[in-house]
Motif scaffolding. Structure first.
Motif, mmCIF file in Angstrom:
data_model
loop_
_atom_site.group_PDB
_atom_site.id
_atom_site.type_symbol
_atom_site.label_atom_id
_atom_site.label_comp_id
_atom_site.label_asym_id
_atom_site.label_seq_id
_atom_site.Cartn_x
_atom_site.Cartn_y
_atom_site.Cartn_z
ATOM 1 N N THR A 72 53.530 -12.280 -71.981
ATOM 2 C CA THR A 72 52.965 -11.418 -70.941
ATOM 3 C C THR A 72 52.439 -12.251 -69.772
ATOM 4 O O THR A 72 52.716 -11.957 -68.607
ATOM 5 C CB THR A 72 51.832 -10.558 -71.527
ATOM 6 O OG1 THR A 72 52.355 -9.771 -72.587
ATOM 7 C CG2 THR A 72 51.229 -9.645 -70.475
ATOM 8 N N VAL A 73 51.688 -13.292 -70.090
ATOM 9 C CA VAL A 73 51.126 -14.152 -69.048
ATOM 10 C C VAL A 73 52.236 -14.882 -68.294
ATOM 11 O O VAL A 73 52.167 -15.037 -67.076
ATOM 12 C CB VAL A 73 50.099 -15.128 -69.656
ATOM 13 C CG1 VAL A 73 49.607 -16.121 -68.625
ATOM 14 C CG2 VAL A 73 48.924 -14.358 -70.253
ATOM 15 N N PHE A 74 53.257 -15.304 -69.007
ATOM 16 C CA PHE A 74 54.424 -15.942 -68.402
ATOM 17 C C PHE A 74 55.013 -15.033 -67.315
ATOM 18 O O PHE A 74 55.280 -15.467 -66.196
ATOM 19 C CB PHE A 74 55.440 -16.224 -69.511
ATOM 20 C CG PHE A 74 56.634 -17.031 -69.104
ATOM 21 C CD1 PHE A 74 56.561 -18.416 -69.070
ATOM 22 C CD2 PHE A 74 57.837 -16.416 -68.810
ATOM 23 C CE1 PHE A 74 57.679 -19.174 -68.725
ATOM 24 C CE2 PHE A 74 58.952 -17.165 -68.461
ATOM 25 C CZ PHE A 74 58.863 -18.544 -68.424
ATOM 26 N N GLY A 75 55.198 -13.760 -67.662
ATOM 27 C CA GLY A 75 55.736 -12.790 -66.700
ATOM 28 C C GLY A 75 54.817 -12.571 -65.518
ATOM 29 O O GLY A 75 55.269 -12.482 -64.371
ATOM 30 N N ARG A 76 53.519 -12.479 -65.777
ATOM 31 C CA ARG A 76 52.555 -12.290 -64.684
ATOM 32 C C ARG A 76 52.510 -13.514 -63.772
ATOM 33 O O ARG A 76 52.382 -13.373 -62.553
ATOM 34 C CB ARG A 76 51.169 -12.008 -65.247
ATOM 35 C CG ARG A 76 51.043 -10.642 -65.873
ATOM 36 C CD ARG A 76 49.652 -10.440 -66.413
ATOM 37 N NE ARG A 76 49.565 -9.181 -67.132
ATOM 38 C CZ ARG A 76 48.690 -8.949 -68.084
ATOM 39 N NH1 ARG A 76 47.813 -9.882 -68.439
ATOM 40 N NH2 ARG A 76 48.665 -7.776 -68.696
ATOM 41 N N ALA A 77 52.597 -14.699 -64.363
ATOM 42 C CA ALA A 77 52.594 -15.926 -63.556
ATOM 43 C C ALA A 77 53.804 -15.951 -62.620
ATOM 44 O O ALA A 77 53.683 -16.305 -61.443
ATOM 45 C CB ALA A 77 52.586 -17.158 -64.463
ATOM 46 N N PHE A 78 54.958 -15.562 -63.143
ATOM 47 C CA PHE A 78 56.153 -15.496 -62.300
ATOM 48 C C PHE A 78 55.968 -14.478 -61.180
ATOM 49 O O PHE A 78 56.283 -14.756 -60.017
ATOM 50 C CB PHE A 78 57.391 -15.145 -63.119
ATOM 51 C CG PHE A 78 58.614 -14.980 -62.266
ATOM 52 C CD1 PHE A 78 59.309 -16.088 -61.824
ATOM 53 C CD2 PHE A 78 59.047 -13.715 -61.863
ATOM 54 C CE1 PHE A 78 60.419 -15.954 -60.998
ATOM 55 C CE2 PHE A 78 60.158 -13.573 -61.046
ATOM 56 C CZ PHE A 78 60.848 -14.699 -60.609
ATOM 57 N N ALA A 79 55.446 -13.300 -61.524
ATOM 58 C CA ALA A 79 55.267 -12.237 -60.528
ATOM 59 C C ALA A 79 54.334 -12.687 -59.398
ATOM 60 O O ALA A 79 54.607 -12.422 -58.222
ATOM 61 C CB ALA A 79 54.738 -10.978 -61.204
ATOM 62 N N VAL A 80 53.248 -13.360 -59.739
ATOM 63 C CA VAL A 80 52.301 -13.831 -58.722
ATOM 64 C C VAL A 80 52.957 -14.886 -57.840
ATOM 65 O O VAL A 80 52.871 -14.827 -56.611
ATOM 66 C CB VAL A 80 51.011 -14.371 -59.375
ATOM 67 C CG1 VAL A 80 50.169 -15.155 -58.374
ATOM 68 C CG2 VAL A 80 50.199 -13.220 -59.962
ATOM 69 N N ALA A 81 53.624 -15.854 -58.448
ATOM 70 C CA ALA A 81 54.281 -16.906 -57.660
ATOM 71 C C ALA A 81 55.348 -16.314 -56.744
ATOM 72 O O ALA A 81 55.479 -16.729 -55.588
ATOM 73 C CB ALA A 81 54.883 -17.959 -58.586
ATOM 74 N N ALA A 82 56.097 -15.349 -57.249
ATOM 75 C CA ALA A 82 57.145 -14.717 -56.440
ATOM 76 C C ALA A 82 56.552 -13.897 -55.298
ATOM 77 O O ALA A 82 57.117 -13.854 -54.203
ATOM 78 C CB ALA A 82 58.023 -13.837 -57.322
ATOM 79 N N LYS A 83 55.415 -13.271 -55.550
ATOM 80 C CA LYS A 83 54.791 -12.431 -54.517
ATOM 81 C C LYS A 83 54.174 -13.259 -53.402
ATOM 82 O O LYS A 83 54.410 -12.987 -52.225
ATOM 83 C CB LYS A 83 53.727 -11.532 -55.139
ATOM 84 C CG LYS A 83 53.043 -10.650 -54.136
ATOM 85 C CD LYS A 83 52.097 -9.668 -54.788
ATOM 86 C CE LYS A 83 51.513 -8.766 -53.715
ATOM 87 N NZ LYS A 83 50.866 -7.606 -54.283
ATOM 88 N N ILE A 84 53.390 -14.268 -53.756
ATOM 89 C CA ILE A 84 52.673 -14.993 -52.702
ATOM 90 C C ILE A 84 53.444 -16.189 -52.150
ATOM 91 O O ILE A 84 53.189 -16.610 -51.033
ATOM 92 C CB ILE A 84 51.258 -15.419 -53.152
ATOM 93 C CG1 ILE A 84 51.294 -16.419 -54.294
ATOM 94 C CG2 ILE A 84 50.428 -14.212 -53.505
ATOM 95 C CD1 ILE A 84 49.924 -16.904 -54.727
ATOM 96 N N ARG A 85 54.385 -16.734 -52.924
ATOM 97 C CA ARG A 85 55.173 -17.888 -52.482
ATOM 98 C C ARG A 85 54.302 -18.936 -51.779
ATOM 99 O O ARG A 85 54.464 -19.227 -50.590
ATOM 100 C CB ARG A 85 56.296 -17.454 -51.552
ATOM 101 C CG ARG A 85 57.195 -16.382 -52.109
ATOM 102 C CD ARG A 85 58.460 -16.950 -52.605
ATOM 103 N NE ARG A 85 59.276 -15.935 -53.247
ATOM 104 C CZ ARG A 85 60.568 -15.903 -53.194
ATOM 105 N NH1 ARG A 85 61.220 -16.831 -52.537
ATOM 106 N NH2 ARG A 85 61.239 -14.979 -53.832
#
Length: 158
Positions: A72-85
Motif C-alpha cells: 500500500t505504501v509503495f503505491g502511495r509513494a509512487f502516486a505522490v512522486a508522480a503527482k508532484i514530480r
C-alpha cells in the motif's frame, strides 16, 4: 533571470528520530536560497509539523515485517512522486521515504538522503538501498562514511 523557475523541493521523514533530524535540518532553511514546497510523511499526526513548509502528503508507515502495508505504501509513494514530480528530495528516511526517493529519481529528481544518527556502525537498510542512486548520501558518523565510496560525513545534525 528570465526563464528560471523555482525548484520543486520535497522534504520528508518518518516518525520519531527521522522527523527530529529533519526538523534540525529545516531550522537552517533561513539560509536556503529556496524553501521546500512539498512534504511527505508517514502519519497524519506528523503532517502538522511539516505543513507550514508546503503541501503535505501522508503515505503511511511500513517496514519489511509488514508486507501487505508495504504494498500500500509503495503505491502511495509512487502516486505522490508522480503527482508532484519534485526536482529535489531531501529526506532522513525511513523505508516509505526511500520509495519516494526511488520513484522521484525515475522522474528526474536529485536525491539527498541523510541517514539516521542511530546507525553508528553501518548505514540503515533504506540508506544502503538509496545510496546506490542518490546524488548525495550523508551519514552522521565518519566511520560509516569510510565504509563507502559514495557516502559523505558532514558532521552531526543532532
Amino acid at each position: 533571470m528570465k526563464g528560471q523557475r523555482d525548484l520543486k523541493i520535497c522534504i520528508g521523514a518518518s516518525a520519531g528520530g527521522h522527523l527530529k533530524q529533519l526538523s534540525e535540518v529545516l531550522k537552517k532553511t533561513d539560509n536556503w536560497p529556496q524553501k521546500p514546497s512539498y512534504c511527505v510523511t508517514t502519519h497524519t499526526e506528523l503532517a502538522q509539523h511539516l505543513e507550514h513548509y508546503g503541501k503535505t502528503f501522508v503515505i503511511g508507515e511500513c517496514n519489511r515485517m509488514t508486507p501487505f502495508k508495504m504494498l500500500t505504501v509503495f503505491g502511495r509513494a509512487f502516486a505522490v512522486a508522480a503527482k508532484i514530480r519534485p526536482d529535489v528530495v531531501i529526506t532522513t528516511g525511513a523505508l516509505p521515504l526511500a520509495w519516494v526517493c526511488l520513484f522521484s529519481k525515475l522522474f528526474g529528481a536529485k536525491i539527498i538522503w541523510i541517514d539516521s544518527i542511530a546507525n553508528v556502525e553501518k548505514l540503515s537498510m533504506s540508506g544502503s538501498m538509496v545510496r546506490r542512486f542518490s546524488d548525495l548520501c550523508i551519514t552522521q558518523w565518519s566511520e560509516v562514511a569510510d565504509q563507502h565510496d559514495n557516502v559523505e560525513y558532514l558532521g552531526k545534525i543532532v
